[in-house]
Scaffold this motif. Structure first.
Motif, mmCIF file in Angstrom:
data_model
loop_
_atom_site.group_PDB
_atom_site.id
_atom_site.type_symbol
_atom_site.label_atom_id
_atom_site.label_comp_id
_atom_site.label_asym_id
_atom_site.label_seq_id
_atom_site.Cartn_x
_atom_site.Cartn_y
_atom_site.Cartn_z
ATOM 1 N N GLN A 101 1.023 -0.770 -0.134
ATOM 2 C CA GLN A 101 0.106 -0.152 0.285
ATOM 3 C C GLN A 101 0.973 1.002 -0.078
ATOM 4 N N ILE A 102 0.400 2.256 -0.708
ATOM 5 C CA ILE A 102 1.040 3.639 -0.337
ATOM 6 C C ILE A 102 -0.232 4.352 0.072
ATOM 7 N N SER A 103 0.994 5.496 0.689
ATOM 8 C CA SER A 103 -0.704 6.571 1.850
ATOM 9 C C SER A 103 -0.817 7.992 0.786
ATOM 10 N N TYR A 104 -2.340 7.951 0.975
ATOM 11 C CA TYR A 104 -2.585 9.437 0.175
ATOM 12 C C TYR A 104 -1.626 10.365 -0.496
ATOM 13 N N SER A 105 -0.619 10.763 1.258
ATOM 14 C CA SER A 105 0.672 12.138 0.881
ATOM 15 C C SER A 105 1.322 11.486 -0.293
ATOM 16 N N ASP A 106 2.483 10.231 -0.123
ATOM 17 C CA ASP A 106 2.971 10.093 -0.988
ATOM 18 C C ASP A 106 2.240 10.035 -2.303
ATOM 19 N N LEU A 107 1.482 9.074 -2.496
ATOM 20 C CA LEU A 107 1.210 9.386 -4.186
ATOM 21 C C LEU A 107 1.436 10.288 -4.722
ATOM 22 N N ALA A 108 0.160 10.644 -3.910
ATOM 23 C CA ALA A 108 0.601 12.704 -4.478
ATOM 24 C C ALA A 108 1.293 13.200 -5.141
ATOM 25 N N GLU A 109 2.668 12.854 -3.941
ATOM 26 C CA GLU A 109 3.449 13.691 -4.005
ATOM 27 C C GLU A 109 4.292 13.577 -5.633
ATOM 28 N N LEU A 110 4.649 11.690 -5.481
ATOM 29 C CA LEU A 110 4.929 10.837 -6.932
ATOM 30 C C LEU A 110 4.195 11.365 -8.263
ATOM 31 N N ALA A 111 2.614 11.190 -8.107
ATOM 32 C CA ALA A 111 1.797 12.007 -8.815
ATOM 33 C C ALA A 111 2.295 13.136 -9.361
ATOM 34 N N GLN A 112 2.623 14.040 -8.898
ATOM 35 C CA GLN A 112 2.466 14.990 -9.073
ATOM 36 C C GLN A 112 0.958 15.713 -9.071
ATOM 37 N N VAL A 113 -0.240 15.776 -8.105
ATOM 38 C CA VAL A 113 -1.617 15.604 -7.843
ATOM 39 C C VAL A 113 -1.781 16.374 -6.529
ATOM 40 N N ASP A 114 -2.208 16.687 -6.688
ATOM 41 C CA ASP A 114 -3.284 17.343 -5.524
ATOM 42 C C ASP A 114 -3.649 16.412 -4.324
ATOM 43 N N GLU A 115 -3.423 16.147 -3.509
ATOM 44 C CA GLU A 115 -3.899 15.499 -2.550
ATOM 45 C C GLU A 115 -5.563 14.835 -2.184
ATOM 46 N N GLY A 116 -5.989 16.380 -2.390
ATOM 47 C CA GLY A 116 -7.368 16.203 -1.695
ATOM 48 C C GLY A 116 -8.575 15.472 -3.116
ATOM 49 N N ARG A 117 -7.497 16.175 -4.427
ATOM 50 C CA ARG A 117 -8.463 15.819 -5.450
ATOM 51 C C ARG A 117 -7.939 13.668 -5.663
ATOM 52 N N LEU A 118 -6.785 13.655 -5.208
ATOM 53 C CA LEU A 118 -6.941 12.307 -5.379
ATOM 54 C C LEU A 118 -7.687 11.371 -4.465
ATOM 55 N N LYS A 119 -7.905 11.651 -3.086
ATOM 56 C CA LYS A 119 -9.150 10.918 -2.952
ATOM 57 C C LYS A 119 -9.751 10.759 -3.145
ATOM 58 N N SER A 120 -10.543 12.363 -3.630
ATOM 59 C CA SER A 120 -11.850 12.235 -4.054
ATOM 60 C C SER A 120 -12.260 11.564 -4.980
ATOM 61 N N VAL A 121 -10.875 11.349 -6.084
ATOM 62 C CA VAL A 121 -11.540 10.310 -7.657
ATOM 63 C C VAL A 121 -11.296 9.567 -6.835
ATOM 64 N N ALA A 122 -9.548 9.084 -6.067
ATOM 65 C CA ALA A 122 -9.093 7.363 -5.789
ATOM 66 C C ALA A 122 -10.801 6.986 -5.191
ATOM 67 N N ARG A 123 -11.371 7.540 -3.815
ATOM 68 C CA ARG A 123 -12.447 7.065 -3.178
ATOM 69 C C ARG A 123 -13.824 6.704 -4.004
ATOM 70 N N MET A 124 -14.185 7.236 -5.434
ATOM 71 C CA MET A 124 -15.131 7.405 -6.145
ATOM 72 C C MET A 124 -15.088 6.280 -6.518
ATOM 73 N N ALA A 125 -13.715 6.176 -7.704
ATOM 74 C CA ALA A 125 -13.917 5.038 -8.367
ATOM 75 C C ALA A 125 -13.534 3.359 -7.206
ATOM 76 N N MET A 126 -12.778 4.069 -6.295
ATOM 77 C CA MET A 126 -13.104 2.674 -5.208
ATOM 78 C C MET A 126 -14.878 2.294 -5.382
ATOM 79 N N THR A 127 -15.380 2.750 -5.262
ATOM 80 C CA THR A 127 -16.579 1.794 -5.289
ATOM 81 C C THR A 127 -17.205 1.173 -6.396
ATOM 82 N N SER A 128 -16.371 1.868 -7.135
ATOM 83 C CA SER A 128 -16.383 1.167 -8.506
ATOM 84 C C SER A 128 -15.674 -0.343 -9.333
ATOM 85 N N GLY A 129 -14.708 -0.921 -7.679
ATOM 86 C CA GLY A 129 -14.129 -1.985 -7.397
ATOM 87 C C GLY A 129 -12.972 -1.459 -7.738
#
Ligand SMILES: C[S@@+](CC[C@H](N)C(=O)[O-])C[C@H]1O[C@@H](n2cnc3c(N)ncnc32)[C@H](O)[C@@H]1O
Length: 423
Positions: A101-129
């Motif tokens: 696993q990887i923390s949202y904060s580390d992942l956001a840094e690696l991907a150079q995206v906003d951590e809050g946006r990453l959480k929102s998008v990923a958590r929406m996607a998680m509801t589809s599997g």
């Protein structure tokens, strides 16, 4: 609703019973769950049980949601696509480790995206599997996200879905308002979505990136259950051809011929496609380093709107070709082949034969209707019912006769064997 839930329970018993008996893992949300919920070789009744579970569960969901929540739930569809596109664009599939696993904060840094946006998008996607959150503020792969991250063909499919299919679907209404009765391939939703006036395949050939993605998409389509190449092997008695010749018309990179040549040692194959596709064929076969293929598959540049120059072949195979083309174009393609047929030649059309509305399980029917929509939006073409197929054959040559139709179990397509009745 209780009746439906009892039916689901009964079908789940069949499914789970098979898994217990054979040791095949029961479906779970675990990262290790197999790509295919059932292996291809599972008995037909277990595959049917799986289709019924999906259909009854869908019926149950719709009943429980009721009319008032139809629109609320509809919103999930386009947001899932938007999230998938975002996760692909910012390389989240590749950046999440395969086994950890990887923390949202580390992942956001690696991907150079906003951590809050990453959480929102990923958590929406998680509801589809897609992806999971195994512990608070950490993200890991689910089996489905791992498949897209590790299998380049599925990744290409995901890209094609987000960047081509979804914008094309969104442009359908505008296209039909602009060109209410268009039949050609240059007045389509695809033309509106990408703002050009050339046909789909020409457009692809002008973009190496799109061309490569589409080829990968076709390979993954070939590997998915409904369009698996095994159905082609099961849909006709290939062994009876002996060392006959198969012309794979519009055969792309030759996946159908390759699968057939691996399974049946005798027949030879000519794969025909547009020049830019056929060009790489020989090198591709060589790169596979498979002795079963050596010297048995050749590639030819051939436009199927021109006369067929391979005369008297045993089989002219048209797999997933005619659904791209409207009535008159399909007639032209077939007439070119009929003119080359010998006494024992046959045409094998492998395409969908649409069921009457409501006659198939909904989980199956809706995927067939997706294909029908995609054909209309991209080509002003369609998937066809048996009557539609018969009308085309009658127009091509009244001597054409469907000798056999086989729809292998689990296949979204049927194999129609067509012969030229001798006078
Ligand atoms: C949907 S793909 C089907 C590929 C293959 N038959 C299969 O089953 O995987 C359609 C194919 O038709 C080819 N095609 C399109 N227009 C063509 C033409 N005018 N002449 C020959 N091939 C063409 C495309 O390049 C593409 O490979």
């Amino acid at each position: 609703m209780e009746t439906l839930s009892k039916k689901i329970e009964a079908e789940c018993r069949v499914f789970d019973g098979y898994c217990r008996k054979t040791g095949y893992p029961t479906p779970s949300s675990e990262r290790t769950t197999p790509t295919f919920a059932l292996p291809h070789e599972a008995p037909t009744e277990v595959h049917v049980a799986r289709e019924r579970i999906m259909s009854y569960a869908l019926n149950l969901f719709q009943l429980a949601a009721g009319p008032s929540e139809y629109l609320a739930n509809l919103q999930t569809g386009y947001h899932y696509v938007a999230c998938l596109q975002w996760l692909l664009r910012f390389k989240i599939f590749a950046l999440v480790p395969q086994q950890d696993q990887i923390s949202y904060s580390d992942l956001a840094e690696l991907a150079q995206v906003d951590e809050g946006r990453l959480k929102s998008v990923a958590r929406m996607a998680m509801t589809s599997g897609l992806f999971v959150e195994p512990s608070p503020l950490y993200i890991a792969h689910s089996a489905t996200s791992a498949l897209i991250s590790t299998n380049p063909n599925f990744r290409d499919w995901a890209m094609v879905l987000c960047t081509m299919s979804a914008p094309t679907a969104a442009a359908m209404t505008e296209a039909h308002a602009k060109w209410p009765h268009a039949k050609g391939q240059t007045e389509t939703a695809y033309n509106i979505a990408f703002d050009h006036d050339i046909d789909f395949f020409k457009h692809l050939s002008q973009s190496p990136v799109l061309h490569k993605q589409f080829a990968g998409y076709m390979r993954s389509v070939t590997a998915s259950r409904g369009t698996h190449m095994d159905h082609l092997l099961d849909g006709f008695d290939w062994a009876k051809l002996g060392n006959g010749l198969v012309v794979d018309v519009g055969g792309s990179t030759g996946q159908a011929s390759i699968a057939l040549a691996r399974e049946f040692p005798e027949p030879n194959f000519i794969v025909q496609d547009r020049a830019e596709v056929a060009m790489g064929g020989d090198a591709y076969i060589e790169s596979l380093q498979d002795s079963r293929l050596a010297g048995r598959i050749t590639y030819q540049a051939h436009d199927f709107f021109l006369p067929q120059h391979v005369i008297g072949a045993d089989v002219y195979l048209l797999r997933m070709i005619l659904h791209d083309w409207a009535f008159e174009d399909s007639v032209k393609i077939l007439r070119n082949i009929v003119a080359a047929m010998g006494k024992t030649s046959r045409v094998l059309i492998m395409d969908t034969v649409l069921p009457d509305p409501g006659q198939a399980l909904v989980a199956k029917e809706r995927l067939l209707r997706v294909r029908d929509m995609a054909m209309m939006q991209t080509f002003n073409s369609l998937e066809r019912s048996l009557d539609d197929w018969l009308a085309i054959l009658e127009r091509v040559d009244p001597r054409l006769e469907i000798r056999n139709i086989v729809q292998p179990h689990g296949s979204v397509m049927s194999v129609m064997e067509i012969v030229l009745e001798q006078d």
